[in-house]
Motif scaffolding. Structure first.
Motif, PDB file in Angstrom:
ATOM      1  N   CYS A   9       0.815  -1.146   0.000  1.00 52.97           N
ATOM      2  CA  CYS A   9       0.000   0.000   0.000  1.00 52.97           C
ATOM      3  C   CYS A   9       0.866   1.217   0.000  1.00 52.97           C
ATOM      4  O   CYS A   9       0.518   2.251  -0.462  1.00 52.97           O
ATOM      5  N   ARG A  10       2.066   1.061   0.547  1.00 51.77           N
ATOM      6  CA  ARG A  10       2.858   2.249   0.769  1.00 51.77           C
ATOM      7  C   ARG A  10       3.512   2.694  -0.497  1.00 51.77           C
ATOM      8  O   ARG A  10       4.164   3.680  -0.549  1.00 51.77           O
ATOM      9  N   HIS A 300      -0.773  -4.648   9.183  1.00 49.13           N
ATOM     10  CA  HIS A 300      -1.081  -3.375   8.514  1.00 49.13           C
ATOM     11  C   HIS A 300      -1.851  -3.651   7.220  1.00 49.13           C
ATOM     12  O   HIS A 300      -2.880  -3.038   6.950  1.00 49.13           O
ATOM     13  N   HIS A 304      -5.912  -2.798   6.205  1.00 46.91           N
ATOM     14  CA  HIS A 304      -6.379  -2.101   4.995  1.00 46.91           C
ATOM     15  C   HIS A 304      -7.639  -2.751   4.399  1.00 46.91           C
ATOM     16  O   HIS A 304      -8.322  -2.130   3.599  1.00 46.91           O
ATOM     17  N   GLU A 322      -4.037   5.682   5.069  1.00 43.90           N
ATOM     18  CA  GLU A 322      -2.718   5.280   5.586  1.00 43.90           C
ATOM     19  C   GLU A 322      -2.543   5.713   7.039  1.00 43.90           C
ATOM     20  O   GLU A 322      -2.018   4.965   7.854  1.00 43.90           O
ATOM     21  N   TYR A 381       1.547   9.166   6.785  1.00 45.57           N
ATOM     22  CA  TYR A 381       1.605   8.073   7.759  1.00 45.57           C
ATOM     23  C   TYR A 381       1.855   8.588   9.181  1.00 45.57           C
ATOM     24  O   TYR A 381       1.101   8.286  10.094  1.00 45.57           O
TER      25      TYR A 381
HETATM   26 ZN    ZN Z   1      -0.761   1.107   4.259  1.00 46.66          ZN
END
Ligand code: ZN
Length: 703
Positions: A9-10, A300, A304, A322, A381
């Motif tokens: 996702c990052r 994490h 999501h 996020e 974040y």
């Molecule tokens: Zn994420």
């Protein structure tokens, strides 16, 4: 925190999402007016030729559209298109198929069938030097080791602005299993091929497909199937991943409401990625083996499923997912360990924000769409997670968790913005959060507050403490904890600050020892330079770094300096020889000394216990003398408060290149040491002082 490889996702997913958003706005399609599409998609994978052969039969609720516009990779060749069973000639250029719709077909669903072929052969990275900025961005590749087709890459025809459901059949060589979102309908061996079938009933914005010679491990957690698609050599990891994934699914289902998909899968990738997609995560083989993966990153990704892949992000007002996901995973796991760990996490988030989002580069949380560099990470974040922490403190424990459950219940599979979140939290807490969201989400920046003129007066049987609590230059509405420690008592005071300054009047019944504001780091703020131990991250945001080579050094050292600069993601830098280093240049730049300089006067002042010399270094009593040992440390600049001097001191070239690439992963640390390319020690130099702390010099005893 991710250290060696970035998480899903990052990274690339955000790049793709950004691409989707660009397409949507280019074509003037609002998020609300998405067309529904049902795909019956048949794919044949031919890895020996890096080829995909596709046939897609789509049923489209086209409304009154005069033409349908599909995105398909420009690496594809369209062989045939039918509209409601009739052949059509169409325009296919610049990755776009335009199909006119006749008036008689308006107002009812149309069937479009497209036959196509494509070669997908993106080169696959093996050892990317810098993972903060994914220059390698593989989007589509079909190889004998595995297949990776990212959503948005145009591996199937995608009606622009649509949300789609799929019935997907993937035919591949025998024992090559395909995996994607949704529900598996099984993998069948037919002759020399294996056919994998999938049903995606929840409309998705885009579909990603992976295929390889997987072994499947499967079990259920409540109503949810937890699957692992692993290479045979990863079999020893299966039990730990299975247990962790099932535990996370149960944990978040209890916390927020039922898991929104039929399955959760961990899928191994043949090159190093970490991605989070609806209902599965795609992890490179090396990533799967990272020690912190199961403890934090996997959780994490699973979180999501509720935030981002469950409740969708309305990107027009920024990506809140996020910050929230980080808060309810990475942060919450620390809180479950201990309050001390949670406090340390908050302090680190505040440090990251201060170091990586300097005022001149800062932007509001509502403009964060995805992680593309350290700055966007610090805002989306670190600041994002702190905003949810402050929201929790503002509305209270019960309202906070109830509001998140309500947010999920009422907004799952809907585009949701910060404004929607504000409204749900206001309803649950019965308070206006206008000012809160305005200052933390829609405005950039963070407060800087400090104590001023703190004095203690002995009175009649007690001590009077007076102090100014001020902020500047930007004004925030704050509730600050103030801890007053006296000889025989400790009291926490709640102090409201909304103007430039407020005056504190406190009492101690015994002699005062210390007054500390926000002692537990519950508020996001911009730290004072004295509160930040110099760290590697300060180099990453450097506007102009100078890498300095010892006079007369070999070319290999210059190459090493280049590798280090690339690893750190430096955009503006120069490599110079020590003999060309003018004093003005030294005093105006961030300096990175590569190796020991001939002129040792260039070395910065060292904290106690730290010594550097030719052929070795000592840190906290431990001596390093082996050729494969290396030191990297960041120190205060002797001439400028806002600059640093770093020293990279590998004792030989052996493994120095590996270290040069790895240093970037230790961004928050002041120093890091390596042996044979592996990290040995890492840590912070001590903090010198804080404008939020006052130590009283009063004598003990009765006033
Ligand atoms: Zn994420």
């Amino acid at each position: 925190m991710t250290k060696f490889l970035i998480f899903p996702c990052r990274l690339l997913k955000t790049a793709v999402t950004a691409a989707v958003i660009t397409l949507l706005s280019l074509y003037g399609i609002s998020q609300a007016a998405r067309n529904q599409v049902e795909h019956r998609l048949e794919i044949t994978l031919v890895p020996s030729e890096q080829k995909l052969i596709g046939r897609d039969l789509m049923r489209i609720e086209a409304g009154g559209l005069r033409e349908l516009s599909f995105h398909l990779s420009n690496r594809a060749r369209v062989k045939r298109i039918l509209l409601n069973g009739e052949d059509r000639a169409v325009k296919f250029s610049n990755s776009e198929i335009i199909l006119p719709v006749e008036v008689r077909e308006h107002g009812r669903p149309v069937e479009v069938e497209i036959f196509y072929e494509a070669i997908f052969n993106d080169p696959v990275p093996v050892d990317p030097a810098n993972v903060d900025n994914p220059g390698f961005g593989v989007t589509a590749t079909i190889t004998k080791q595995g297949v990776f087709l990212l959503s948005g890459a145009g591996w199937y025809p995608e009606l622009k602005g649509s949300r789609a459901t799929f019935r997907l059949a993937v035919k591949a060589p025998l024992n090559i299993l395909a995996v994607t979102a949704g529900r598996s309908l099984g993998h069948k061996a037919i002759g020399e091929t294996t056919v994998s079938e999938w049903l995606i009933e929840h409309p998705v914005e885009g579909l990603t497909l992976s295929a390889a010679a997987y072994e499947i491990h499967e079990q259920t957690a409540g109503d949810v199937i937890v699957s692992l698609y692993l290479f045979p050599e990863s079999r020893p990891l299966a039990a730990a991943y299975m247990k962790a994934a099932a535990d996370y699914v149960r944990f978040y289902s209890d916390l927020f409401g039922p898991y929104p998909f039929p399955k959760f899968a961990v899928v191994e990738n043949f090159f190093p990625t970490g991605y989070g997609f609806p209902s599965y995560t795609l992890l490179g083989s090396s990533v799967l083996r990272l020690p912190f993966l199961i403890q934090t990153s996997l959780g994490h990704e699973i979180a999501h499923s509720w935030w981002g892949n469950g409740v969708y992000v309305d990107y027009d007002l920024g990506n809140w997912s996020e910050g929230l996901t980080t808060y309810v995973s990475d942060y919450l796991y620390k809180e479950r360990e201990s309050e001390a760990e949670a406090r340390e996490y908050r302090l680190q988030a505040i440090r990251n924000y201060t170091m990586l989002a300097p005022p001149e580069a800062d932007f509001p949380l509502s403009e964060f769409t995805g992680r593309v560099d350290p700055l966007s990470k610090a805002i989306g974040y670190d600041k994002g997670a702190m905003v949810f922490h402050m929201l929790r403190r503002a509305v209270g424990e019960q309202a906070f968790w109830t509001a998140l459950r309500e947010l999920y219940r009422s907004r799952v599979f809907l585009q949701t913005s910060w404004k929607d979140i504000q409204s749900i939290f206001e309803t649950q807490s019965r308070m206006s959060l206008e000012r809160f969201f305005d200052q933390w989400v829609f405005r950039k920046g963070a407060p800087q507050f400090y104590l001023e003129n703190v004095r203690a007066f002995p009175g009649n049987g007690n001590w009077k403490i007076v102090a100014g609590l001020c902020q500047g230059p930007e004004q925030f509405n704050l509730n600050i904890d103030g801890l007053l420690e006296c000889e025989t008592s400790r009291t926490m005071h709640k102090i409201a600050l909304s103007d430039d300054c407020t005056r504190l009047n406190l009492d101690c019944s015994s002699s005062p020892g210390r007054l500390a504001l926000d002692p537990d780091f519950d508020l996001l703020r911009r730290l004072d330079p004295a509160e930040i131990p110099p760290a590697v991250n300060l180099l990453k945001s450097s506007p102009s770094a100078l890498l300095v080579l010892p006079a007369g050094s070999a070319n290999r050292l210059k190459t090493l300096a280049g590798t280090l600069a690339l690893g750190l993601g430096l955009e503006e830098y120069r490599i110079v020889s020590e003999k060309d280093l003018e004093p003005e240049l030294f005093s105006s730049r961030d300096i990175i000394l590569i190796g020991m300089p001939m002129n040792e006067g260039l070395l910065p002042g060292m904290p106690a216990g730290m010594r550097l010399e030719k052929g070795g270094f000592t840190l906290g009593g431990r001596a390093y003398q082996n050729p494969s040992d290396a030191f990297f440390g960041v120190f205060r600049h002797p001439a400028r408060e806002d600059r640093v001097v770093a020293v990279f001191h590998p004792l030989s070239m052996k493994d120095a290149g590996i270290v040069a690439r790895k240093v970037t992963h230790y961004g928050k640390y002041s120093y890091v040491t390596f042996q044979g390319g592996e990290n040995r020690e890492k840590g912070f130099w001590p903090v010198e002082s804080s404008p939020l702390i006052h130590e009283f010099a009063t004598k003990k005893g009765a006033p």
